[in-house]
Design a protein around this motif. Sequence first.
Motif, PDB file in Angstrom:
ATOM      1  N   ASN A 175      27.627 -15.806  46.646  1.00 58.68           N
ATOM      2  CA  ASN A 175      28.858 -15.111  47.005  1.00 58.68           C
ATOM      3  C   ASN A 175      29.675 -14.895  45.743  1.00 58.68           C
ATOM      4  O   ASN A 175      30.062 -15.852  45.079  1.00 58.68           O
ATOM      5  N   ILE A 176      29.899 -13.623  45.420  1.00 56.78           N
ATOM      6  CA  ILE A 176      30.663 -13.312  44.213  1.00 56.78           C
ATOM      7  C   ILE A 176      31.802 -12.364  44.567  1.00 56.78           C
ATOM      8  O   ILE A 176      31.777 -11.680  45.589  1.00 56.78           O
ATOM      9  N   PHE A 177      32.791 -12.350  43.696  1.00 55.50           N
ATOM     10  CA  PHE A 177      33.948 -11.478  43.855  1.00 55.50           C
ATOM     11  C   PHE A 177      34.249 -10.873  42.493  1.00 55.50           C
ATOM     12  O   PHE A 177      34.297 -11.588  41.493  1.00 55.50           O
ATOM     13  N   VAL A 178      34.430  -9.563  42.446  1.00 53.48           N
ATOM     14  CA  VAL A 178      34.746  -8.870  41.198  1.00 53.48           C
ATOM     15  C   VAL A 178      36.148  -8.291  41.310  1.00 53.48           C
ATOM     16  O   VAL A 178      36.491  -7.659  42.302  1.00 53.48           O
ATOM     17  N   GLN A 179      36.964  -8.519  40.274  1.00 55.56           N
ATOM     18  CA  GLN A 179      38.324  -7.982  40.236  1.00 55.56           C
ATOM     19  C   GLN A 179      38.476  -7.173  38.960  1.00 55.56           C
ATOM     20  O   GLN A 179      38.063  -7.605  37.887  1.00 55.56           O
ATOM     21  N   ALA A 180      39.071  -5.982  39.080  1.00 57.93           N
ATOM     22  CA  ALA A 180      39.311  -5.128  37.915  1.00 57.93           C
ATOM     23  C   ALA A 180      40.815  -4.938  37.752  1.00 57.93           C
ATOM     24  O   ALA A 180      41.525  -4.712  38.726  1.00 57.93           O
ATOM     25  N   GLU A 181      41.291  -5.050  36.507  1.00 55.76           N
ATOM     26  CA  GLU A 181      42.703  -4.835  36.188  1.00 55.76           C
ATOM     27  C   GLU A 181      42.782  -3.820  35.066  1.00 55.76           C
ATOM     28  O   GLU A 181      41.999  -3.860  34.119  1.00 55.76           O
ATOM     29  N   VAL A 182      43.765  -2.901  35.186  1.00 51.67           N
ATOM     30  CA  VAL A 182      43.991  -1.900  34.140  1.00 51.67           C
ATOM     31  C   VAL A 182      45.351  -2.138  33.512  1.00 51.67           C
ATOM     32  O   VAL A 182      46.246  -2.705  34.131  1.00 51.67           O
ATOM     33  N   ASP A 183      45.520  -1.677  32.266  1.00 54.70           N
ATOM     34  CA  ASP A 183      46.772  -1.945  31.557  1.00 54.70           C
ATOM     35  C   ASP A 183      47.882  -0.945  31.879  1.00 54.70           C
ATOM     36  O   ASP A 183      49.048  -1.190  31.585  1.00 54.70           O
ATOM     37  N   LYS A 184      47.557   0.198  32.503  1.00 57.89           N
ATOM     38  CA  LYS A 184      48.561   1.218  32.835  1.00 57.89           C
ATOM     39  C   LYS A 184      48.352   1.685  34.274  1.00 57.89           C
ATOM     40  O   LYS A 184      47.234   1.768  34.756  1.00 57.89           O
ATOM     41  N   THR A 185      49.469   2.025  34.941  1.00 56.80           N
ATOM     42  CA  THR A 185      49.346   2.560  36.300  1.00 56.80           C
ATOM     43  C   THR A 185      49.457   4.082  36.319  1.00 56.80           C
ATOM     44  O   THR A 185      49.000   4.723  37.253  1.00 56.80           O
ATOM     45  N   LYS A 186      50.072   4.667  35.290  1.00 50.05           N
ATOM     46  CA  LYS A 186      50.181   6.126  35.174  1.00 50.05           C
ATOM     47  C   LYS A 186      49.592   6.542  33.827  1.00 50.05           C
ATOM     48  O   LYS A 186      49.963   5.999  32.791  1.00 50.05           O
ATOM     49  N   VAL A 187      48.678   7.514  33.868  1.00 47.39           N
ATOM     50  CA  VAL A 187      48.041   7.988  32.638  1.00 47.39           C
ATOM     51  C   VAL A 187      47.963   9.509  32.659  1.00 47.39           C
ATOM     52  O   VAL A 187      48.039  10.141  33.716  1.00 47.39           O
ATOM     53  N   TYR A 188      47.804  10.091  31.473  1.00 47.42           N
ATOM     54  CA  TYR A 188      47.623  11.522  31.330  1.00 47.42           C
ATOM     55  C   TYR A 188      46.131  11.808  31.189  1.00 47.42           C
ATOM     56  O   TYR A 188      45.336  10.933  30.806  1.00 47.42           O
ATOM     57  N   VAL A 189      45.726  13.030  31.454  1.00 42.29           N
ATOM     58  CA  VAL A 189      44.331  13.424  31.321  1.00 42.29           C
ATOM     59  C   VAL A 189      43.903  13.252  29.869  1.00 42.29           C
ATOM     60  O   VAL A 189      44.590  13.710  28.954  1.00 42.29           O
ATOM     61  N   GLY A 190      42.828  12.552  29.638  1.00 41.42           N
ATOM     62  CA  GLY A 190      42.312  12.324  28.298  1.00 41.42           C
ATOM     63  C   GLY A 190      42.861  11.074  27.635  1.00 41.42           C
ATOM     64  O   GLY A 190      42.404  10.690  26.562  1.00 41.42           O
ATOM     65  N   GLU A 191      43.853  10.421  28.243  1.00 40.55           N
ATOM     66  CA  GLU A 191      44.429   9.204  27.678  1.00 40.55           C
ATOM     67  C   GLU A 191      43.517   8.021  28.008  1.00 40.55           C
ATOM     68  O   GLU A 191      42.953   7.942  29.095  1.00 40.55           O
ATOM     69  N   SER A 192      43.375   7.107  27.070  1.00 41.23           N
ATOM     70  CA  SER A 192      42.510   5.953  27.310  1.00 41.23           C
ATOM     71  C   SER A 192      43.276   4.834  27.994  1.00 41.23           C
ATOM     72  O   SER A 192      44.494   4.728  27.868  1.00 41.23           O
ATOM     73  N   ILE A 193      42.540   4.022  28.717  1.00 42.49           N
ATOM     74  CA  ILE A 193      43.107   2.838  29.350  1.00 42.49           C
ATOM     75  C   ILE A 193      42.201   1.655  29.045  1.00 42.49           C
ATOM     76  O   ILE A 193      41.049   1.829  28.662  1.00 42.49           O
ATOM     77  N   ILE A 194      42.735   0.469  29.214  1.00 44.06           N
ATOM     78  CA  ILE A 194      41.946  -0.744  29.039  1.00 44.06           C
ATOM     79  C   ILE A 194      41.698  -1.333  30.422  1.00 44.06           C
ATOM     80  O   ILE A 194      42.642  -1.587  31.171  1.00 44.06           O
ATOM     81  N   ALA A 195      40.442  -1.530  30.759  1.00 43.54           N
ATOM     82  CA  ALA A 195      40.083  -2.128  32.051  1.00 43.54           C
ATOM     83  C   ALA A 195      39.417  -3.471  31.777  1.00 43.54           C
ATOM     84  O   ALA A 195      38.501  -3.567  30.969  1.00 43.54           O
ATOM     85  N   ARG A 196      39.909  -4.500  32.446  1.00 44.42           N
ATOM     86  CA  ARG A 196      39.320  -5.839  32.333  1.00 44.42           C
ATOM     87  C   ARG A 196      38.695  -6.197  33.665  1.00 44.42           C
ATOM     88  O   ARG A 196      39.312  -6.025  34.714  1.00 44.42           O
ATOM     89  N   TYR A 197      37.451  -6.709  33.607  1.00 45.45           N
ATOM     90  CA  TYR A 197      36.736  -7.092  34.811  1.00 45.45           C
ATOM     91  C   TYR A 197      36.596  -8.593  34.857  1.00 45.45           C
ATOM     92  O   TYR A 197      36.265  -9.221  33.847  1.00 45.45           O
ATOM     93  N   TYR A 198      36.822  -9.187  36.014  1.00 44.04           N
ATOM     94  CA  TYR A 198      36.697 -10.634  36.199  1.00 44.04           C
ATOM     95  C   TYR A 198      35.685 -10.879  37.317  1.00 44.04           C
ATOM     96  O   TYR A 198      35.747 -10.256  38.378  1.00 44.04           O
ATOM     97  N   LEU A 199      34.789 -11.788  37.070  1.00 49.84           N
ATOM     98  CA  LEU A 199      33.739 -12.123  38.019  1.00 49.84           C
ATOM     99  C   LEU A 199      33.955 -13.562  38.480  1.00 49.84           C
ATOM    100  O   LEU A 199      34.006 -14.484  37.666  1.00 49.84           O
ATOM    101  N   TYR A 200      34.102 -13.755  39.782  1.00 50.90           N
ATOM    102  CA  TYR A 200      34.310 -15.083  40.354  1.00 50.90           C
ATOM    103  C   TYR A 200      33.161 -15.404  41.299  1.00 50.90           C
ATOM    104  O   TYR A 200      32.645 -14.533  41.995  1.00 50.90           O
TER     105      TYR A 200
END
Length: 157
Positions: free
Chosen positions: A131-156
């Motif tokens: 039984n595993i659970f994956v959670q993803a978090e991003v550093d921004k909630t609003k972005v423009y087209v072509g703008e980069s974001i940082i996504a962190r994934y956590y595996l439990y």
Amino acid sequence: MAISMFVSLLFITNVYASNVKIKVTPEKPLLSETFNVDFIIEIDQDVEPIINFNPVSIEVVSVSQPSVATRATYINGEVTVKKTVTYSYEMQAKRTGAAYLNTIRIQVGDKKIRVPSKMIQILKQAAKAKNIFVQAEVDKTKVYVGESIIARYYLYN
């Protein structure tokens, strides 16, 4: 005298055997599927190794061309070259339970390397995933087209 001879032979065998690795992918294969067995041999000569083994309860389906990786190091005026050759065998099990690669002998030039037998556990069906659970978090909630974001994934589990 006999004990020292036995210990020295044991040491020599271990030195040669440490240059050979056997990797089974997947680690516990299924009866109905093929799997790969890789012989990874590190040598310091420019010769092609010859591999001999006796498969028990498994059969060799195909053998791929060996892949070669060469590493040269230059330390204190000395050049050492290590060559890693990987032979990949595609195999299929004949029955469930324990299967073996017995009497593994590898000849590199005039050296004969003995490798201990390899036991492979063959499963009838795939093991149940944990039984595993994956959670993803991003550093921004609003972005423009072509703008980069940082996504962190956590595996439990």
